[in-house]
Design a protein around this motif. Sequence first.
Motif, PDB file in Angstrom:
ATOM      1  N   THR A 253       0.833  -1.202   0.000  1.00  0.00           N
ATOM      2  CA  THR A 253       0.000   0.000   0.000  1.00  0.00           C
ATOM      3  C   THR A 253       0.871   1.256   0.000  1.00  0.00           C
ATOM      4  OG1 THR A 253      -1.730   1.186   1.216  1.00  0.00           O
ATOM      5  CG2 THR A 253      -0.179  -0.058   2.550  1.00  0.00           C
ATOM      6  N   HIS A 254       0.413   2.275  -0.710  1.00  0.00           N
ATOM      7  CA  HIS A 254       1.195   3.516  -0.769  1.00  0.00           C
ATOM      8  C   HIS A 254       0.965   4.363   0.486  1.00  0.00           C
ATOM      9  CE1 HIS A 254       3.505   6.648  -2.617  1.00  0.00           C
ATOM     10  NE2 HIS A 254       2.534   7.518  -2.516  1.00  0.00           N
ATOM     11  N   GLU A 255      -0.283   4.440   0.884  1.00  0.00           N
ATOM     12  CA  GLU A 255      -0.618   5.274   2.050  1.00  0.00           C
ATOM     13  C   GLU A 255      -0.914   4.367   3.251  1.00  0.00           C
ATOM     14  OE1 GLU A 255       0.089   8.236   2.215  1.00  0.00           O
ATOM     15  OE2 GLU A 255       0.125   9.011   0.173  1.00  0.00           O
ATOM     16  N   PRO A 256      -1.153   4.955   4.420  1.00  0.00           N
ATOM     17  CA  PRO A 256      -1.297   4.137   5.634  1.00  0.00           C
ATOM     18  C   PRO A 256      -2.483   3.182   5.566  1.00  0.00           C
ATOM     19  CG  PRO A 256      -1.100   6.468   6.189  1.00  0.00           C
ATOM     20  CD  PRO A 256      -1.263   6.393   4.705  1.00  0.00           C
ATOM     21  N   PHE A 291       4.666   1.109   0.981  1.00  0.00           N
ATOM     22  CA  PHE A 291       5.714   1.424   0.009  1.00  0.00           C
ATOM     23  C   PHE A 291       5.461   2.858  -0.458  1.00  0.00           C
ATOM     24  CE2 PHE A 291       7.678   0.025  -4.293  1.00  0.00           C
ATOM     25  CZ  PHE A 291       8.954   0.320  -3.844  1.00  0.00           C
ATOM     26  N   HIS A 292       5.960   3.774   0.327  1.00  0.00           N
ATOM     27  CA  HIS A 292       5.692   5.187   0.070  1.00  0.00           C
ATOM     28  C   HIS A 292       6.982   5.943  -0.251  1.00  0.00           C
ATOM     29  CE1 HIS A 292       5.091   9.429   1.109  1.00  0.00           C
ATOM     30  NE2 HIS A 292       3.877   9.232   0.652  1.00  0.00           N
ATOM     31  N   ASP A 293       7.827   6.082   0.756  1.00  0.00           N
ATOM     32  CA  ASP A 293       9.010   6.933   0.621  1.00  0.00           C
ATOM     33  C   ASP A 293       9.922   6.503  -0.529  1.00  0.00           C
ATOM     34  OD1 ASP A 293       7.898   7.946   2.894  1.00  0.00           O
ATOM     35  OD2 ASP A 293       9.439   7.163   4.262  1.00  0.00           O
ATOM     36  N   TRP A 295       9.350   4.425  -3.084  1.00  0.00           N
ATOM     37  CA  TRP A 295       8.762   4.421  -4.439  1.00  0.00           C
ATOM     38  C   TRP A 295       8.799   5.839  -5.007  1.00  0.00           C
ATOM     39  CZ3 TRP A 295       8.737   1.423  -8.180  1.00  0.00           C
ATOM     40  CH2 TRP A 295       7.767   1.390  -9.186  1.00  0.00           C
ATOM     41  N   HIS A 296       8.632   6.840  -4.113  1.00  0.00           N
ATOM     42  CA  HIS A 296       8.756   8.232  -4.550  1.00  0.00           C
ATOM     43  C   HIS A 296      10.209   8.600  -4.835  1.00  0.00           C
ATOM     44  CE1 HIS A 296       4.843  10.054  -4.535  1.00  0.00           C
ATOM     45  NE2 HIS A 296       4.571   9.674  -3.300  1.00  0.00           N
ATOM     46  N   ARG A 297      11.130   8.023  -4.041  1.00  0.00           N
ATOM     47  CA  ARG A 297      12.546   8.395  -4.201  1.00  0.00           C
ATOM     48  C   ARG A 297      13.178   7.759  -5.419  1.00  0.00           C
ATOM     49  NH1 ARG A 297      14.410  10.128   1.313  1.00  0.00           N
ATOM     50  NH2 ARG A 297      16.486  10.417   0.456  1.00  0.00           N
ATOM     51  N   SER A 408      -4.930  10.983  -7.730  1.00  0.00           N
ATOM     52  CA  SER A 408      -3.676  11.531  -8.252  1.00  0.00           C
ATOM     53  C   SER A 408      -2.503  10.578  -8.075  1.00  0.00           C
ATOM     54  CB  SER A 408      -3.360  12.861  -7.558  1.00  0.00           C
ATOM     55  OG  SER A 408      -2.768  12.635  -6.288  1.00  0.00           O
ATOM     56  N   GLU A 409      -2.689   9.446  -7.373  1.00  0.00           N
ATOM     57  CA  GLU A 409      -1.550   8.537  -7.137  1.00  0.00           C
ATOM     58  C   GLU A 409      -1.825   7.080  -7.494  1.00  0.00           C
ATOM     59  OE1 GLU A 409      -0.027   9.395  -3.061  1.00  0.00           O
ATOM     60  OE2 GLU A 409       1.598  10.295  -4.212  1.00  0.00           O
ATOM     61  N   GLU A 410      -3.092   6.712  -7.689  1.00  0.00           N
ATOM     62  CA  GLU A 410      -3.412   5.294  -7.913  1.00  0.00           C
ATOM     63  C   GLU A 410      -2.638   4.718  -9.104  1.00  0.00           C
ATOM     64  OE1 GLU A 410      -4.399   2.327  -6.434  1.00  0.00           O
ATOM     65  OE2 GLU A 410      -6.294   3.272  -5.908  1.00  0.00           O
TER      66      GLU A 410
HETATM   67 ZN   LIG Z   1       2.597   9.620  -2.644  1.00  0.00          ZN
END
Ligand SMILES: [Zn+2]
Length: 441
Positions: A253-256, A291-293, A295-297, A408-410
């Motif tokens: 999951t991207h968000e909590p 998987f947030h930080d 995947w953005h980095r 905006s992120e899916e």
């Molecule tokens: Zn994000």
Amino acid sequence: MRPALLLMLALAAPGQDWTPLFDGKTLKGWTPRATTAPGTGDWAIRDGAIYCGGKEPGWLSTDAAFRDFRLQLEFKGPADVNSGVFLRSQKEGQPHVTGYELQIWEMQPQGYLTGSLVGSLKAGPAKIKANEWNHYDITARGDHFVVKLNGQTVLDARDGKHREGHIGFQCQPKQTIWFRDIRVQRLKRAGLTAGEVLGRIQKGVAVPWQEKTVDTLKSGTVDTPVTGIVTTFMATLEVLQKAAAEGKNMIITHEPTFYLHDDSTEATANDPTVIAKKALIEKHNLVIFRFHDHWHRRQPDGIRVGMMKALGWENGMPEGLTLRELAEAVKKRLGIAAVRMIGDPGMKAGRIALTPGYASLHGSMRELAKSDVLIIGEAREWEVYEYVQDQIASGQKKGLIVLGHASSEEGGMKEAAEWLRGLVPELPVAHIAAGHLFTVQ
Ligand SMILES: [Zn+2]
């Protein structure tokens, strides 16, 4: 029955699925690549076979990656032909270094002759039939390799250097070689654990793993065997139910999961919705990884790459649209009922900037200094929105389109599923959208 068909039936035991890697007509599923010298080999199709004429060096790789497999193929060349079959090689770099080269050459100076894995394992005596079709039958299971040439076992040995990668063929200068009847069977092995999947993600994302990060397990343990992977914008109750119904027990999951950035539940432990969610997770033994930080980095940002694909903008931002037309186009591409918009609908959307997810004031100021229209996921309702309002009131032509954070992120997590399929080929991977939350009244 033709002898070839008989042979095929004899080799394929019932219940085993062979996948043809070559359609006999095109190089679909294959990509020519460079080795050390310039050029990618002069690959062509001739008489239903893949042919290399030896005009320039190079290799031809499968697009798909394979870990444990059985591979069968036929090859033909003159008695002194120098070529090879690559196993578990990486797309970049020299394929005989990043993976194995199964030798086709009778004169290799160090004695890695036909049937050998060059530099790793030497084959027993083997001779190819010159200018006739030869049959290779290769089994790679973990570190165990069995190679049969024309029905004869020439190699049965172990080497653990390379675990997975692409299958390929070598094209050497002044060498002609043919390949045909190429088919593969993925071999099942004991399932991966969540820890093994995480290890591949940490390595595959190719940015240093941060010490302070929200990218941690939110439920489950690293030694849980994984039955399948689901990626999503957010591990909502619905997404978890769908994943469980599909028999996939690892959710990325991207968000909590529990509504707060650090996923802490101390303050919400008695809430009935939180309790119900935890019960579902426990019932199905779900492993949830955020998987947030990272995947953005990733370079480039994995979320951004996926959103540009979702919007159909991989080759550049749209041109010549008004703000209203741009908003309509975005709505249609993402399949959302409505977007919110600030600015004159008739203004020309000249330079467009996109910030998926949360848009900070400072970041938005920077983007708006360079562009006419900014598209964001969300902002605090006394920061970016009012700033754009004031820009317009001060005489600037600016526009803002607000998609909502999830919308905006899916697309970026759909991209993550795509990426994971290459990284974890043993497991089924699906993307389940958390969905657009709002209806419009
Ligand atoms: Zn994000």
